[in-house]
Write an enzyme that holds these catalytic residues in place. Structure first.
Site, mmCIF file in Angstrom:
data_model
loop_
_atom_site.group_PDB
_atom_site.id
_atom_site.type_symbol
_atom_site.label_atom_id
_atom_site.label_comp_id
_atom_site.label_asym_id
_atom_site.label_seq_id
_atom_site.Cartn_x
_atom_site.Cartn_y
_atom_site.Cartn_z
ATOM 1 N N SER A 135 14.033 -17.824 -54.538
ATOM 2 C CA SER A 135 15.309 -17.164 -54.838
ATOM 3 C C SER A 135 15.483 -17.136 -56.353
ATOM 4 O O SER A 135 14.937 -17.998 -57.064
ATOM 5 C CB SER A 135 16.461 -17.966 -54.230
ATOM 6 O OG SER A 135 17.702 -17.496 -54.708
ATOM 7 N N TYR A 145 20.174 -26.220 -52.770
ATOM 8 C CA TYR A 145 19.556 -24.916 -52.488
ATOM 9 C C TYR A 145 18.683 -24.489 -53.670
ATOM 10 O O TYR A 145 17.502 -24.197 -53.507
ATOM 11 C CB TYR A 145 20.624 -23.854 -52.199
ATOM 12 C CG TYR A 145 20.008 -22.513 -51.867
ATOM 13 C CD1 TYR A 145 19.475 -22.282 -50.608
ATOM 14 C CD2 TYR A 145 19.922 -21.502 -52.822
ATOM 15 C CE1 TYR A 145 18.871 -21.062 -50.302
ATOM 16 C CE2 TYR A 145 19.331 -20.284 -52.527
ATOM 17 C CZ TYR A 145 18.815 -20.071 -51.257
ATOM 18 O OH TYR A 145 18.202 -18.869 -50.957
HETATM 19 N N1 LIG Z 1 20.014 -13.202 -48.486
HETATM 20 C C1 LIG Z 1 19.984 -13.572 -49.757
HETATM 21 O O1 LIG Z 1 20.889 -13.239 -50.574
HETATM 22 C C2 LIG Z 1 18.807 -14.383 -50.260
HETATM 23 C C3 LIG Z 1 18.628 -14.448 -51.645
HETATM 24 C C4 LIG Z 1 17.556 -15.169 -52.154
HETATM 25 C C5 LIG Z 1 16.682 -15.804 -51.285
HETATM 26 N N2 LIG Z 1 16.897 -15.732 -49.930
HETATM 27 C C6 LIG Z 1 15.936 -16.431 -49.078
HETATM 28 O O2 LIG Z 1 15.335 -15.484 -48.217
HETATM 29 C C7 LIG Z 1 14.879 -16.135 -47.036
HETATM 30 C C8 LIG Z 1 15.332 -15.338 -45.832
HETATM 31 O O3 LIG Z 1 16.747 -15.346 -45.807
HETATM 32 P P1 LIG Z 1 17.602 -14.153 -45.191
HETATM 33 O O4 LIG Z 1 18.607 -13.799 -46.216
HETATM 34 O O5 LIG Z 1 16.736 -13.107 -44.622
HETATM 35 O O6 LIG Z 1 18.373 -14.975 -44.027
HETATM 36 P P2 LIG Z 1 18.813 -14.587 -42.541
HETATM 37 O O7 LIG Z 1 19.144 -13.145 -42.430
HETATM 38 O O8 LIG Z 1 19.856 -15.580 -42.198
HETATM 39 O O9 LIG Z 1 17.492 -14.872 -41.654
HETATM 40 C C9 LIG Z 1 16.992 -16.165 -41.528
HETATM 41 C C10 LIG Z 1 15.793 -16.170 -40.578
HETATM 42 O O10 LIG Z 1 15.228 -17.493 -40.557
HETATM 43 C C11 LIG Z 1 15.190 -17.989 -39.216
HETATM 44 N N3 LIG Z 1 15.382 -19.441 -39.285
HETATM 45 C C12 LIG Z 1 16.444 -20.115 -39.802
HETATM 46 N N4 LIG Z 1 16.290 -21.435 -39.661
HETATM 47 C C13 LIG Z 1 15.086 -21.618 -39.065
HETATM 48 C C14 LIG Z 1 14.369 -22.768 -38.624
HETATM 49 N N5 LIG Z 1 14.874 -24.010 -38.756
HETATM 50 N N6 LIG Z 1 13.152 -22.605 -38.056
HETATM 51 C C15 LIG Z 1 12.644 -21.348 -37.884
HETATM 52 N N7 LIG Z 1 13.277 -20.228 -38.262
HETATM 53 C C16 LIG Z 1 14.491 -20.359 -38.835
HETATM 54 C C17 LIG Z 1 16.299 -17.213 -38.483
HETATM 55 O O11 LIG Z 1 16.103 -17.080 -37.094
HETATM 56 P P3 LIG Z 1 16.650 -18.186 -36.004
HETATM 57 O O12 LIG Z 1 18.076 -18.449 -36.329
HETATM 58 O O13 LIG Z 1 16.413 -17.562 -34.654
HETATM 59 O O14 LIG Z 1 15.763 -19.390 -36.203
HETATM 60 C C18 LIG Z 1 16.153 -15.836 -39.144
HETATM 61 O O15 LIG Z 1 15.090 -15.129 -38.535
HETATM 62 C C19 LIG Z 1 15.425 -17.569 -47.097
HETATM 63 O O16 LIG Z 1 14.402 -18.441 -47.517
HETATM 64 C C20 LIG Z 1 16.521 -17.482 -48.150
HETATM 65 O O17 LIG Z 1 16.726 -18.719 -48.788
HETATM 66 C C21 LIG Z 1 17.930 -15.026 -49.390
#
Ligand SMILES: NC(=O)c1ccc[n+]([C@@H]2O[C@H](COP(=O)([O-])OP(=O)(O)OC[C@H]3O[C@@H](n4cnc5c(N)ncnc54)[C@H](OP(=O)(O)O)[C@@H]3O)[C@@H](O)[C@H]2O)c1
Length: 249
Positions: A135, A145
């Protein structure tokens, strides 16, 4: 057909990776906890792109879940996307310790162990790639985080340097704010985040995969966030810590 294993593949960035890689004719292994949602995602991807899609339901914060995914990675994958992650509601030290540890297990231990599981096969085949989703927060101060994402960036760069083989690419992908389920799941209020700071998951993935192909070790998609990271480095650290721990929490 090359195979990609994506953790957190049912929503947000992981789902965007799945769509993009399916369009590039990768066979997919989708990992997440929600079994029904995994099956639904797999069905849609097979129908739309005609690729093979396996599903592997697993909670990567548990030993059994992580061991099951390690075992699948050891069978051989061409691309590993360590993407699963979550955010906390609240700030340090108000977050319960168990939730902090769960975050470190998912953001650090799972990334470490799946990378270790992938590398022997990649080294034997003399090719492969690993994308670790970090991130932009890695460059700022936002509690556990940002600390865990700083680990992901440093780990990815260090692992790539230690492997020292350009045929095996390891890259940290550092997005800014992306419209996904992330903030809602964490119960974060996003009202204060200006509209121009939001990125689309498909754009982040497209730019990330382009940077991976170019052999970059750290990818910060979008000129807005490249600028923010560069400016952050110029601001005195005390001021940077003060501002970054307060914006969009
Ligand atoms: N969105 C942002 O603004 C942002 C910015 C920078 C970085 N990121 C990073 O991008 C990555 C993806 O985030 P996102 O924004 O796409 O989030 P998201 O839409 O909430 O999706 C999260 C995904 O991870 C899975 N997951 C969560 N906990 C898990 C666990 N314990 N074991 C296995 N799977 C798990 C969820 O499915 P289930 O609930 O079915 O397990 C879902 O498929 C993360 O690493 C986050 O830190 C996000």
């Amino acid at each position: 057909m090359p195979t990609a294993l994506i953790t957190g593949a049912t929503a947000g960035l992981g789902a965007a990776f799945a769509r993009r890689l399916a369009a590039e004719a990768f066979s997919l292994v989708l990992v997440a906890r929600d079994e029904a949602r995994l099956a639904e995602s797999a069905g849609q991807l097979k129908l739309r792109y005609g690729v093979d899609v396996e599903t592997l339901p697993a909670d990567l914060t548990t030993d059994e879940g992580l061991a099951a995914v390690e075992a699948r990675v050891r069978q051989g994958v061409d691309l590993l996307v360590n993407n699963a992650g979550f955010g906390h509601h609240g700030r340090f030290p108000d977050v319960p310790a168990a939730d902090e540890v769960r975050m470190l297990k998912l953001h650090c231990e799972a990334v470490l162990r799946l990378t270790l599981a992938a590398l022997p096969g990649m080294r034997e085949r003399e090719r492969g790639a690993i994308v670790n989703v970090a991130s932009v927060a890695a460059f700022f101060s936002r509690g556990t985080y940002s600390a865990s994402k700083a680990w992901v960036v440093n780990f990815s760069e260090s692992a790539a340097a230690d492997i020292g083989d350009p045929r095996i690419k390891i890259m940290a992908l550092c997005p800014g704010f992306v419209r996904t389920e992330f903030h809602q799941r964490a119960g974060m209020d996003t009202a204060g985040i200006p509209g121009f700071l939001w990125l689309k998951a498909d754009d982040v993935v497209r730019e990330g995969l382009r940077d991976l192909a170019l052999g970059k070790r750290v990818s910060v998609p979008d000129v807005r966030y490249k600028t923010i990271v560069a400016l952050g480095r110029l601001v005195p650290r005390g001021l940077q810590h003060y501002v970054s721990s307060r914006i969009g929490r």
